[in-house]
Design a protein around this motif. Structure first.
Motif, short mmCIF file in Angstrom:
data_model
loop_
_atom_site.label_atom_id
_atom_site.label_comp_id
_atom_site.label_asym_id
_atom_site.label_seq_id
_atom_site.Cartn_x
_atom_site.Cartn_y
_atom_site.Cartn_z
N GLU A 64 0.83 -1.20 0.00
CA GLU A 64 0.00 0.00 0.00
C GLU A 64 0.87 1.26 0.00
O GLU A 64 0.56 2.23 -0.68
CB GLU A 64 -0.94 0.00 1.20
N LEU A 65 1.95 1.24 0.77
CA LEU A 65 2.86 2.40 0.78
C LEU A 65 3.51 2.61 -0.58
O LEU A 65 3.69 3.75 -1.01
CB LEU A 65 3.96 2.21 1.83
N ILE A 66 3.88 1.53 -1.24
CA ILE A 66 4.49 1.63 -2.57
C ILE A 66 3.54 2.35 -3.51
O ILE A 66 3.92 3.27 -4.23
CB ILE A 66 4.88 0.23 -3.09
N TYR A 67 2.28 1.93 -3.51
CA TYR A 67 1.30 2.57 -4.40
C TYR A 67 1.04 4.01 -3.99
O TYR A 67 0.95 4.90 -4.84
CB TYR A 67 -0.01 1.78 -4.41
N LEU A 68 0.92 4.26 -2.70
CA LEU A 68 0.65 5.60 -2.21
C LEU A 68 1.80 6.55 -2.54
O LEU A 68 1.60 7.74 -2.77
CB LEU A 68 0.39 5.56 -0.71
N ALA A 69 3.01 6.01 -2.60
CA ALA A 69 4.18 6.82 -2.95
C ALA A 69 4.25 7.12 -4.45
O ALA A 69 5.06 7.93 -4.88
CB ALA A 69 5.46 6.12 -2.51
N GLY A 70 3.39 6.47 -5.22
CA GLY A 70 3.40 6.70 -6.67
C GLY A 70 4.26 5.70 -7.42
O GLY A 70 4.61 5.91 -8.57
N ILE A 72 4.94 1.35 -8.37
CA ILE A 72 4.25 0.07 -8.47
C ILE A 72 5.26 -1.02 -8.17
O ILE A 72 6.46 -0.82 -8.27
CB ILE A 72 3.59 -0.14 -9.86
N THR A 73 4.75 -2.18 -7.79
CA THR A 73 5.64 -3.29 -7.47
C THR A 73 6.28 -3.82 -8.75
O THR A 73 5.79 -3.59 -9.86
CB THR A 73 4.87 -4.43 -6.78
N GLU A 74 7.37 -4.55 -8.60
CA GLU A 74 8.05 -5.13 -9.76
C GLU A 74 7.14 -6.08 -10.51
O GLU A 74 7.14 -6.09 -11.75
CB GLU A 74 9.33 -5.84 -9.32
N ASP A 75 6.36 -6.88 -9.80
CA ASP A 75 5.42 -7.80 -10.46
C ASP A 75 4.39 -7.03 -11.27
O ASP A 75 4.10 -7.38 -12.41
CB ASP A 75 4.72 -8.69 -9.44
N ASP A 76 3.82 -5.99 -10.66
CA ASP A 76 2.83 -5.18 -11.37
C ASP A 76 3.44 -4.48 -12.57
O ASP A 76 2.80 -4.31 -13.61
CB ASP A 76 2.18 -4.16 -10.44
N GLU A 77 4.70 -4.08 -12.45
CA GLU A 77 5.39 -3.42 -13.57
C GLU A 77 5.50 -4.36 -14.76
O GLU A 77 5.24 -3.96 -15.90
CB GLU A 77 6.78 -2.96 -13.12
N ARG A 78 5.83 -5.62 -14.50
CA ARG A 78 5.93 -6.59 -15.60
C ARG A 78 4.56 -6.81 -16.26
O ARG A 78 4.45 -6.86 -17.48
CB ARG A 78 6.49 -7.91 -15.08
N VAL A 79 3.52 -6.93 -15.44
CA VAL A 79 2.17 -7.12 -15.98
C VAL A 79 1.76 -5.90 -16.80
O VAL A 79 1.23 -6.04 -17.90
CB VAL A 79 1.15 -7.36 -14.83
N PHE A 80 2.03 -4.71 -16.27
CA PHE A 80 1.67 -3.48 -16.97
C PHE A 80 2.42 -3.35 -18.29
O PHE A 80 1.83 -3.00 -19.32
CB PHE A 80 1.95 -2.27 -16.07
#
Length: 120
Positions: A64-70, A72-80
């Motif tokens: 949640e902090l990662i997203y709130l900081a603007g 994304i997680t490494e896994d989400d980055e690959r999916v995106f």
């Protein structure tokens, strides 16, 4: 009132009775940098490593902090990245629609969240 990364970590720090200097020492950052983070004036989001250390010492959810900081997680980055590659022609339209129409964005996120819940 909207929650920001800075407001959340400041409140969590205060809730734990820590000074900025104490938390900065625990997280291994300069206290002036921590002050900038708490005031949402750091310029760029902190590294994922700093976010994870903050989450650990403040007993907050790191993702949640990662997203709130603007970030994304490494896994989400690959999916995106894969999604963008597959839909590169439509992406500008989607981004403009999300940016210019908050209601569309809210409905879009609600539908995606509902689909995610059904998939689990």
């Amino acid at each position: 009132m909207n929650q920001t990364f800075g407001k959340l970590i400041r409140q969590a720090r205060k809730d734990r009775g820590l000074s900025q200097r104490e938390l900065a020492n625990l997280v291994d950052v300069n206290y002036t940098y921590l002050s900038k983070l708490e005031n949402d004036h750091a310029g760029t989001p902190p590294s994922e490593d700093v976010i994870e250390r903050l989450a650990h010492h403040l007993e907050l959810n790191a993702q949640e902090l990662i997203y709130l900081a603007g970030r994304i997680t490494e896994d989400d980055e690959r999916v995106f990245e894969e999604f963008v590659k597959q839909n590169y022609k439509e992406m500008p339209v989607l981004f403009r629609k999300l940016k210019n129409n908050p209601k569309f964005a809210q409905n879009f996120l609600q539908q995606v969240t509902e689909l995610e819940s059904k998939d689990k």
